[in-house]
Motif scaffolding. Structure first.
Motif, PDB file in Angstrom:
ATOM      1  N   ASP A 295      29.240  22.406  59.001  1.00 18.65           N
ATOM      2  CA  ASP A 295      28.469  23.193  59.962  1.00 18.65           C
ATOM      3  C   ASP A 295      27.356  23.890  59.180  1.00 18.65           C
ATOM      4  O   ASP A 295      27.561  24.907  58.529  1.00 18.65           O
ATOM      5  CB  ASP A 295      29.375  24.230  60.646  1.00 18.65           C
ATOM      6  N   HIS A 296      26.146  23.311  59.253  1.00 19.14           N
ATOM      7  CA  HIS A 296      25.037  23.792  58.417  1.00 19.14           C
ATOM      8  C   HIS A 296      24.637  25.216  58.767  1.00 19.14           C
ATOM      9  O   HIS A 296      24.398  26.043  57.890  1.00 19.14           O
ATOM     10  CB  HIS A 296      23.833  22.856  58.567  1.00 19.14           C
ATOM     11  N   GLU A 297      24.573  25.505  60.056  1.00 17.94           N
ATOM     12  CA  GLU A 297      24.076  26.810  60.487  1.00 17.94           C
ATOM     13  C   GLU A 297      25.023  27.937  60.088  1.00 17.94           C
ATOM     14  O   GLU A 297      24.610  29.003  59.640  1.00 17.94           O
ATOM     15  CB  GLU A 297      23.851  26.799  62.001  1.00 17.94           C
ATOM     16  N   LYS A 298      26.317  27.701  60.248  1.00 20.40           N
ATOM     17  CA  LYS A 298      27.297  28.740  59.892  1.00 20.40           C
ATOM     18  C   LYS A 298      27.682  28.693  58.412  1.00 20.40           C
ATOM     19  O   LYS A 298      28.479  29.517  57.961  1.00 20.40           O
ATOM     20  CB  LYS A 298      28.561  28.603  60.757  1.00 20.40           C
ATOM     21  N   LYS A 299      27.114  27.704  57.699  1.00 19.13           N
ATOM     22  CA  LYS A 299      27.377  27.570  56.259  1.00 19.13           C
ATOM     23  C   LYS A 299      28.878  27.513  55.965  1.00 19.13           C
ATOM     24  O   LYS A 299      29.391  28.214  55.101  1.00 19.13           O
ATOM     25  CB  LYS A 299      26.723  28.717  55.476  1.00 19.13           C
ATOM     26  N   ARG A 300      29.560  26.674  56.714  1.00 19.59           N
ATOM     27  CA  ARG A 300      30.981  26.515  56.471  1.00 19.59           C
ATOM     28  C   ARG A 300      31.413  25.078  56.740  1.00 19.59           C
ATOM     29  O   ARG A 300      30.771  24.350  57.507  1.00 19.59           O
ATOM     30  CB  ARG A 300      31.804  27.496  57.305  1.00 19.59           C
ATOM     31  N   THR A 301      32.484  24.695  56.081  1.00 21.11           N
ATOM     32  CA  THR A 301      33.015  23.338  56.190  1.00 21.11           C
ATOM     33  C   THR A 301      34.503  23.404  56.506  1.00 21.11           C
ATOM     34  O   THR A 301      35.239  24.160  55.870  1.00 21.11           O
ATOM     35  CB  THR A 301      32.812  22.570  54.866  1.00 21.11           C
ATOM     36  N   PHE A 302      34.920  22.627  57.488  1.00 24.35           N
ATOM     37  CA  PHE A 302      36.347  22.457  57.766  1.00 24.35           C
ATOM     38  C   PHE A 302      36.840  21.219  57.021  1.00 24.35           C
ATOM     39  O   PHE A 302      36.242  20.150  57.143  1.00 24.35           O
ATOM     40  CB  PHE A 302      36.606  22.263  59.261  1.00 24.35           C
ATOM     41  N   LEU A 303      37.921  21.369  56.270  1.00 26.39           N
ATOM     42  CA  LEU A 303      38.576  20.227  55.650  1.00 26.39           C
ATOM     43  C   LEU A 303      39.843  19.916  56.425  1.00 26.39           C
ATOM     44  O   LEU A 303      40.668  20.803  56.673  1.00 26.39           O
ATOM     45  CB  LEU A 303      38.935  20.518  54.195  1.00 26.39           C
ATOM     46  N   ILE A 304      39.987  18.659  56.828  1.00 19.16           N
ATOM     47  CA  ILE A 304      41.139  18.200  57.593  1.00 19.16           C
ATOM     48  C   ILE A 304      41.920  17.250  56.694  1.00 19.16           C
ATOM     49  O   ILE A 304      41.457  16.144  56.401  1.00 19.16           O
ATOM     50  CB  ILE A 304      40.679  17.481  58.879  1.00 19.16           C
ATOM     51  N   LYS A 305      43.076  17.702  56.219  1.00 19.34           N
ATOM     52  CA  LYS A 305      43.926  16.868  55.372  1.00 19.34           C
ATOM     53  C   LYS A 305      45.156  16.464  56.182  1.00 19.34           C
ATOM     54  O   LYS A 305      45.716  17.304  56.892  1.00 19.34           O
ATOM     55  CB  LYS A 305      44.357  17.630  54.120  1.00 19.34           C
ATOM     56  N   LYS A 306      45.563  15.202  56.063  1.00 26.65           N
ATOM     57  CA  LYS A 306      46.638  14.735  56.933  1.00 26.65           C
ATOM     58  C   LYS A 306      47.550  13.750  56.214  1.00 26.65           C
ATOM     59  O   LYS A 306      47.121  13.059  55.298  1.00 26.65           O
ATOM     60  CB  LYS A 306      46.059  14.116  58.204  1.00 26.65           C
TER      61      LYS A 306
END
Length: 305
Positions: free
Chosen positions: A232-243
């Motif tokens: 998410d470029h605007e919020k400067k955050r990344t979600f990592l989904i590990k499964k």
């Protein structure tokens, strides 16, 4: 349900609360102030907040939170099917049932930790409504935990207590809260085959280096890597989904026309949500009598400057 062996000022907490409809919910909080809220209606995670109070999951302002309606948002559990098939309701019945808190759950090796707030829930197939539409005996054990670093983990164990085999599909239908759908990209799906639900499940191959969004997307990516990232470029955050145990990834955004057709979603809300699910869909999981399947989803947040 509550870890022990930590001093009070640093103890994770597990509390029972109720929503406006009187439905029981579990509130997990870690010592730093991050929190997760789970409803016993559906065993559904409804909220995942950072230690600064930022909500990481999307829930529609128009969501119907009164049972038996599933809540539009959070992390509904789609079981024993994803989508529609046969006499089962769309996405199965697990998200519409009342789950129970399990006081003495089966042990999870190398998982219990004093720095995690967690709860164990269970759904069993003992009510007539369930067995009438899906005539199998099962136990679905779900552990939801919040770690000291704010990571959210869901571990599912489905056991066949039938005298005959059965098969099922499953998806953690995770609604991420995003700044704007045009500002996000998903990585980790490149070169994968996917089934496109907008084209009658026709099979295609992903050509791009990253998935970006300009219109409705409804796909099941097959045999994906164990880690997928939502930037998410605007919020400067990344979600990592590990499964683990979840080979497929669902990616869904309804866009404007579909959003307007959904009674429990605002016309413009599609801009601020994106579903990226750990799932097992293309090849259903087969369980013989007495067998158990385990699937694990770990969600983490990385902030960039």
């Amino acid at each position: 349900m509550e870890p022990s062996g930590v001093s009070d000022e640093k103890r994770p907490t597990v509390d029972m609360v109720k929503d406006k409809n009187g439905t029981d919910q579990i509130l997990l909080q870690n010592p730093k102030g991050a929190s997760v809220k789970i409803s016993l209606h559906g065993g559904q995670v409804l909220s995942w907040k950072t230690d600064k109070g930022d909500e990481l999951l999307f829930t529609s302002a128009k969501a119907n939170s009164k049972p038996p309606h599933p809540v539009r948002g959070g992390i509904p559990i789609c079981f024993p099917q994803f989508g529609t098939r046969g006499s089962l309701e769309q996405h199965g019945f697990a998200r519409n049932k009342i789950w129970l808190v399990e006081e003495n759950p089966p042990a999870l090796s190398s998982f219990d930790s004093i720095d995690k707030a967690y709860v164990d829930l269970v759904l069993k197939s003992y009510d007539e409504d369930t067995t009438r539409i899906w005539p199998h005996s099962f136990e679905f054990h779900l552990r939801v935990s919040l770690a000291l670093d704010g990571n959210l983990t869901l571990i599912s164990r489905v056991r066949n207590i039938n005298s005959k085999p059965f098969s099922f599909s499953i998806a953690y239908h995770t609604y991420f809260s995003i700044s704007d759908i045009s500002e996000v990209r998903v990585e980790g799906l490149e070169t994968l085959d996917y089934l496109d639900n907008l084209f009658e499940k026709e099979r295609f191959t992903e050509q791009g280096d990253a998935l970006t969004f300009e219109s409705e997307v409804d796909r099941v990516y097959l045999n994906s890597r164990d880690v997928v990232a939502v930037f998410d470029h605007e919020k400067k955050r990344t979600f990592l989904i590990k499964k683990e145990g979840l080979p497929d990834v669902v990616v869904w955004n309804p866009w404007d026309k579909k959003a307007k057709a959904l009674t429990d979603m605002g016309d413009e809300e599609y801009k601020h949500m994106l579903c990226v699910d750990g799932a097992a869909i293309e090849k259903p999981i087969n369980l013989k009598p007495g067998e158990e399947w385990t699937g694990k989803l770990n969600l983490s947040l990385i902030l960039s400057t």
